[in-house]
Enzyme design. Structure first.
Site, PDB file in Angstrom:
ATOM      1  N   ARG A 107       0.628  -1.774   0.102  1.00 20.42           N
ATOM      2  CA  ARG A 107       0.124  -0.289   0.022  1.00 20.42           C
ATOM      3  C   ARG A 107       1.124   1.149   0.286  1.00 20.42           C
ATOM      4  O   ARG A 107       0.055   2.221   0.037  1.00 20.42           O
ATOM      5  CB  ARG A 107      -1.192   0.341   1.381  1.00 20.42           C
ATOM      6  CG  ARG A 107      -2.337  -1.346   0.981  1.00 20.42           C
ATOM      7  CD  ARG A 107      -3.049  -0.467   2.185  1.00 20.42           C
ATOM      8  NE  ARG A 107      -2.851  -0.587   3.614  1.00 20.42           N
ATOM      9  CZ  ARG A 107      -3.790   0.066   4.358  1.00 20.42           C
ATOM     10  NH1 ARG A 107      -5.020  -0.405   4.092  1.00 20.42           N
ATOM     11  NH2 ARG A 107      -3.543   0.230   5.274  1.00 20.42           N
ATOM     12  N   ASP A 108       1.907   1.547   0.013  1.00 19.01           N
ATOM     13  CA  ASP A 108       3.140   2.049  -0.572  1.00 19.01           C
ATOM     14  C   ASP A 108       4.440   1.824  -0.739  1.00 19.01           C
ATOM     15  O   ASP A 108       5.596   2.483  -0.739  1.00 19.01           O
ATOM     16  CB  ASP A 108       3.416   2.707   0.965  1.00 19.01           C
ATOM     17  CG  ASP A 108       4.068   4.808   1.237  1.00 19.01           C
ATOM     18  OD1 ASP A 108       3.862   5.063   0.098  1.00 19.01           O
ATOM     19  OD2 ASP A 108       4.941   4.575   2.021  1.00 19.01           O
ATOM     20  N   LEU A 109       4.234   1.622  -1.893  1.00 19.08           N
ATOM     21  CA  LEU A 109       5.303   1.422  -3.138  1.00 19.08           C
ATOM     22  C   LEU A 109       5.531   2.595  -3.487  1.00 19.08           C
ATOM     23  O   LEU A 109       4.782   3.487  -4.584  1.00 19.08           O
ATOM     24  CB  LEU A 109       4.645   0.112  -3.696  1.00 19.08           C
ATOM     25  CG  LEU A 109       6.236  -0.539  -4.976  1.00 19.08           C
ATOM     26  CD1 LEU A 109       7.352  -0.659  -3.412  1.00 19.08           C
ATOM     27  CD2 LEU A 109       5.428  -1.486  -5.976  1.00 19.08           C
ATOM     28  N   ASN A 146      10.579   3.406  -0.784  1.00 15.46           N
ATOM     29  CA  ASN A 146      10.522   2.291  -0.252  1.00 15.46           C
ATOM     30  C   ASN A 146      11.123   0.700  -0.879  1.00 15.46           C
ATOM     31  O   ASN A 146      11.303  -0.469  -0.467  1.00 15.46           O
ATOM     32  CB  ASN A 146       9.356   1.623   0.162  1.00 15.46           C
ATOM     33  CG  ASN A 146       8.345   3.139   1.455  1.00 15.46           C
ATOM     34  OD1 ASN A 146       9.616   3.494   2.004  1.00 15.46           O
ATOM     35  ND2 ASN A 146       7.585   3.222   1.248  1.00 15.46           N
TER      36      ASN A 146
END
Length: 194
Positions: free
Chosen positions: A54-56, A60
């Site tokens: 959910r936060d690629l 990251n």
């Protein structure tokens, strides 16, 4: 926990973030393909375990000596249908001990420029949301430019919801046509088409 002291142990990595690497310019196509496969493989392992990142985003993704590492699963979600094996440790994390979930329907979490349309609408995200972010990351790796942009949060959201970035091949002419197909499939607005 050691005695009365709680501590967090983290892996020491040698390398650089993908964001730092992209800041130096677009990656050679061979490297885009190699790293893209490694990122997709890492996502596949997470998705098989029922975990959606959910936060690629490039910040990251870490380029270590031994290959790509996905970082910051702080917004990750474990789907109820996830297999329960000894390798699935998300249920053992302290966040799972809260009586109320940390996120709820309609909440927008993540970095806007890599969020899928369904995430921006506050709908349930699944592995296909990560595929949308993967398309954004691949695009940025190949071109050195973000797939979607805007002068404000509202115009950025509008760009993601209805815009289509120029094909990678129009910016990086030596890129294979198959890369354009992979990226455009990842960036499909409808999750069913990803």
């Amino acid at each position: 926990r050691e005695g009365d002291v709680d501590f967090l142990v983290m892996e020491l990595l040698d390398g650089e973030s993908l964001a730092d690497r992209i800041a130096k310019g677009p990656l050679p196509i061979e490297q885009v393909l190699k790293l893209g496969i490694q990122i997709a493989d890492a996502l596949e392992k997470a998705h098989t375990a029922g975990i959606v990142h959910r936060d690629l985003k490039p910040g990251n993704v870490f380029l270590a000596e031994r290959g790509v590492k996905l970082l910051d699963f702080g917004l990750a979600k474990l789907h109820a249908a996830a297999p329960t094996t000894s390798r699935t440790v998300m249920g053992q994390l302290p966040t799972e001990q809260h009586s109320a979930p940390l996120t709820s329907a309609g909440m927008i979490l993540g970095t806007f420029q890599y969020m899928s349309p369904e995430q921006l609408e506050g709908k349930e995200s699944d592995a296909r949301s990560d595929l949308f972010a993967l398309g954004c990351v691949l695009y940025e790796m190949a071109t050195g430019k973000k797939a979607f942009s805007g002068t404000s949060q509202a115009s950025l959201i509008g760009s993601i919801m209805s815009g289509t970035p120029p094909p990678v091949s129009s910016i990086a002419p030596m890129s294979p046509p198959a890369l354009d197909r992979v990226i455009s499939t990842c960036l499909a607005k409808d999750p069913k088409e990803r």
